[in-house]
Design a protein around this motif. Structure first.
Motif, PDB file in Angstrom:
ATOM      1  N   GLY A 124       0.763  -1.236   0.000  1.00  0.00           N
ATOM      2  CA  GLY A 124       0.000   0.000   0.000  1.00  0.00           C
ATOM      3  C   GLY A 124       0.790   1.281   0.000  1.00  0.00           C
ATOM      4  N   LEU A 125       2.093   1.214  -0.185  1.00  0.00           N
ATOM      5  CA  LEU A 125       2.899   2.437  -0.232  1.00  0.00           C
ATOM      6  C   LEU A 125       2.906   2.965  -1.665  1.00  0.00           C
ATOM      7  CD1 LEU A 125       5.733   1.382   2.192  1.00  0.00           C
ATOM      8  CD2 LEU A 125       4.073   3.215   2.556  1.00  0.00           C
ATOM      9  N   ALA A 126       1.911   3.777  -1.957  1.00  0.00           N
ATOM     10  CA  ALA A 126       1.663   4.190  -3.333  1.00  0.00           C
ATOM     11  C   ALA A 126       2.733   5.115  -3.883  1.00  0.00           C
ATOM     12  CB  ALA A 126       0.296   4.876  -3.429  1.00  0.00           C
ATOM     13  N   LYS A 127       3.436   5.826  -3.025  1.00  0.00           N
ATOM     14  CA  LYS A 127       4.404   6.805  -3.514  1.00  0.00           C
ATOM     15  C   LYS A 127       5.808   6.225  -3.652  1.00  0.00           C
ATOM     16  CE  LYS A 127       3.598  11.143  -2.748  1.00  0.00           C
ATOM     17  NZ  LYS A 127       3.500  12.495  -2.138  1.00  0.00           N
ATOM     18  N   THR A 128       5.877   4.908  -3.781  1.00  0.00           N
ATOM     19  CA  THR A 128       7.167   4.262  -3.972  1.00  0.00           C
ATOM     20  C   THR A 128       7.681   4.526  -5.387  1.00  0.00           C
ATOM     21  OG1 THR A 128       6.530   2.494  -2.456  1.00  0.00           O
ATOM     22  CG2 THR A 128       8.388   2.063  -3.909  1.00  0.00           C
ATOM     23  N   GLU A 129       8.978   4.795  -5.481  1.00  0.00           N
ATOM     24  CA  GLU A 129       9.597   4.966  -6.783  1.00  0.00           C
ATOM     25  C   GLU A 129      11.009   4.405  -6.741  1.00  0.00           C
ATOM     26  OE1 GLU A 129       9.451   9.204  -7.331  1.00  0.00           O
ATOM     27  OE2 GLU A 129      11.386   9.510  -6.359  1.00  0.00           O
ATOM     28  N   MET A 130      11.547   4.150  -7.931  1.00  0.00           N
ATOM     29  CA  MET A 130      12.907   3.657  -8.027  1.00  0.00           C
ATOM     30  C   MET A 130      13.734   4.651  -8.822  1.00  0.00           C
ATOM     31  SD  MET A 130      14.226  -0.181  -8.872  1.00  0.00           S
ATOM     32  CE  MET A 130      14.129  -0.171 -10.645  1.00  0.00           C
ATOM     33  N   ALA A 131      14.789   5.141  -8.210  1.00  0.00           N
ATOM     34  CA  ALA A 131      15.660   6.108  -8.865  1.00  0.00           C
ATOM     35  C   ALA A 131      16.989   5.439  -9.202  1.00  0.00           C
ATOM     36  CB  ALA A 131      15.893   7.309  -7.954  1.00  0.00           C
ATOM     37  N   THR A 132      17.663   5.963 -10.207  1.00  0.00           N
ATOM     38  CA  THR A 132      18.945   5.392 -10.621  1.00  0.00           C
ATOM     39  C   THR A 132      20.029   6.465 -10.649  1.00  0.00           C
ATOM     40  OG1 THR A 132      18.482   5.778 -12.970  1.00  0.00           O
ATOM     41  CG2 THR A 132      17.802   3.659 -12.053  1.00  0.00           C
ATOM     42  N   ALA A 133      21.269   6.012 -10.512  1.00  0.00           N
ATOM     43  CA  ALA A 133      22.409   6.934 -10.566  1.00  0.00           C
ATOM     44  C   ALA A 133      23.671   6.159 -10.904  1.00  0.00           C
ATOM     45  CB  ALA A 133      22.578   7.664  -9.241  1.00  0.00           C
ATOM     46  N   GLN A 134      24.646   6.874 -11.395  1.00  0.00           N
ATOM     47  CA  GLN A 134      25.958   6.294 -11.665  1.00  0.00           C
ATOM     48  C   GLN A 134      26.877   6.550 -10.466  1.00  0.00           C
ATOM     49  OE1 GLN A 134      27.124   4.543 -14.359  1.00  0.00           O
ATOM     50  NE2 GLN A 134      25.047   4.531 -15.225  1.00  0.00           N
ATOM     51  N   GLN A 135      27.522   5.511  -9.994  1.00  0.00           N
ATOM     52  CA  GLN A 135      28.487   5.646  -8.899  1.00  0.00           C
ATOM     53  C   GLN A 135      29.741   4.866  -9.279  1.00  0.00           C
ATOM     54  OE1 GLN A 135      27.436   3.845  -5.160  1.00  0.00           O
ATOM     55  NE2 GLN A 135      28.660   5.311  -4.003  1.00  0.00           N
ATOM     56  N   ASN A 136      30.856   5.595  -9.462  1.00  0.00           N
ATOM     57  CA  ASN A 136      32.100   4.961  -9.871  1.00  0.00           C
ATOM     58  C   ASN A 136      31.910   4.140 -11.142  1.00  0.00           C
ATOM     59  OD1 ASN A 136      33.429   6.033  -7.614  1.00  0.00           O
ATOM     60  ND2 ASN A 136      32.839   4.270  -6.344  1.00  0.00           N
ATOM     61  N   GLY A 137      31.116   4.697 -12.065  1.00  0.00           N
ATOM     62  CA  GLY A 137      30.889   4.028 -13.335  1.00  0.00           C
ATOM     63  C   GLY A 137      29.921   2.870 -13.272  1.00  0.00           C
ATOM     64  N   ARG A 138      29.255   2.687 -12.136  1.00  0.00           N
ATOM     65  CA  ARG A 138      28.338   1.562 -11.958  1.00  0.00           C
ATOM     66  C   ARG A 138      26.930   2.082 -11.683  1.00  0.00           C
ATOM     67  NH1 ARG A 138      29.257  -3.264  -7.485  1.00  0.00           N
ATOM     68  NH2 ARG A 138      27.822  -4.790  -8.413  1.00  0.00           N
ATOM     69  N   GLU A 139      25.936   1.479 -12.304  1.00  0.00           N
ATOM     70  CA  GLU A 139      24.552   1.901 -12.091  1.00  0.00           C
ATOM     71  C   GLU A 139      24.060   1.379 -10.744  1.00  0.00           C
ATOM     72  OE1 GLU A 139      21.604   3.882 -14.332  1.00  0.00           O
ATOM     73  OE2 GLU A 139      21.870   2.046 -15.477  1.00  0.00           O
ATOM     74  N   MET A 140      23.473   2.285  -9.963  1.00  0.00           N
ATOM     75  CA  MET A 140      22.902   1.939  -8.666  1.00  0.00           C
ATOM     76  C   MET A 140      21.400   2.212  -8.699  1.00  0.00           C
ATOM     77  SD  MET A 140      25.537   0.923  -6.889  1.00  0.00           S
ATOM     78  CE  MET A 140      24.999   0.989  -5.165  1.00  0.00           C
TER      79      MET A 140
END
Length: 272
Positions: free
Chosen positions: A222-238
């Protein structure tokens, strides 16, 4: 420590692993608190003073409340919201229960009833409309967690629906029960300060599947405001799974309570 520039890509990748998949988005509480959830049951009482001002303005836009729900029929899209607002008070002077069949609408009188049909699968239910919203995006109606689940909603927003008003004599006999709203008096609405958003971070992983599993788990409770964000860290996708934006301590506390009650204690609250 390297600064990571998270981008909220809200990766909605056909998450069909659950019956109710990520629908966050338009869960803004005032905005005027989105949907409250009494049962789909309830006698359509006469209009009250709760949420039925002839006109009201949100974020500079003015809305005109209909004098009657009679004859209302419209096609549009639906969003949903849930645990972030559990137990909070709504524009209809009721208390939000994400497990009841209810919805928020910008202009239908409060309370009123409508049949909502998911045009993607033909499923339909009757909801009690007892709050105002949604006020972000272009959705027509905002469903409670239970209502969205019953309709087989599998997207966080933009689900095509038909919304048709139901008169009291069209309600099933077993639905003609007046919800108990004793002592449920809405507090004056406090404008939301959107300049100070907060996020509850559930975790950050280098593995997309791990983060997707958490994403699905959080939306399924029921946590409707959940999202998944991405970023590059040391050339690796997190991949970071987070709940937000949140604009009040009540919202933050609701999310923390839900996480803890589901055995998820390793989270942190951050300001953006």
């Amino acid at each position: 420590m390297m600064t990571i520039n998270w981008r909220s890509s809200a990766i909605l990748l056909a998450l069909t692993a659950t019956g109710l998949v990520a629908c966050s988005g338009n869960s803004t509480k005032n905005e005027v608190a989105p949907a409250t959830a009494a049962n789909n049951a309830g006698v359509a009482q006469g209009q009250t003073g709760c949420g039925n001002d002839p006109t009201y303005a949100i974020d500079g836009k003015t809305y005109q409340v209909l004098n009657s729900a009679a004859g209302y029929s419209e096609q549009g899209t639906a969003a949903w919201y849930g645990a972030e607002y559990q137990g909070t008070e709504t524009a209809g002077c009721e208390v939000f229960d994400m497990y009841g069949y209810s919805a928020a609408h910008r202009t239908l009188p409060l309370p009123s009833f409508a049949e909502v049909t998911n045009r993607q699968n033909g499923k339909h239910i009757i909801v009690r409309i007892n709050d105002r919203g949604p006020f972000e995006g272009g959705d027509l109606i905002q469903l409670s967690f239970a209502a969205a689940n019953a309709l087989g909603v599998k997207a966080r927003t933009g689900v095509p629906v038909d919304v048709v008003a139901i008169s009291p004599d069209q309600l099933p006999q077993e639905a003609r029960v007046v919800p108990n709203i004793t002592n449920q008096v809405a507090k004056p609405t406090t404008p939301v300060d959107k300049s100070k958003p907060y996020y509850v971070i559930a975790g950050t992983w280098p593995d997309k599947n791990t983060s997707l599993d958490m994403f699905v788990r959080l939306t399924s409770i029921g946590l409707a405001k959940t999202e998944m964000a991405t970023a590059q860290q040391n050339g690796r996708e997190m991949y970071q799974v987070r709940i937000g934006p949140l604009y009040s301590q009540d919202q933050i506390d609701n999310v923390k309570d839900i996480l803890e009650s589901n055995g998820l204690a390793n989270f942190k609250v951050v300001a953006r």
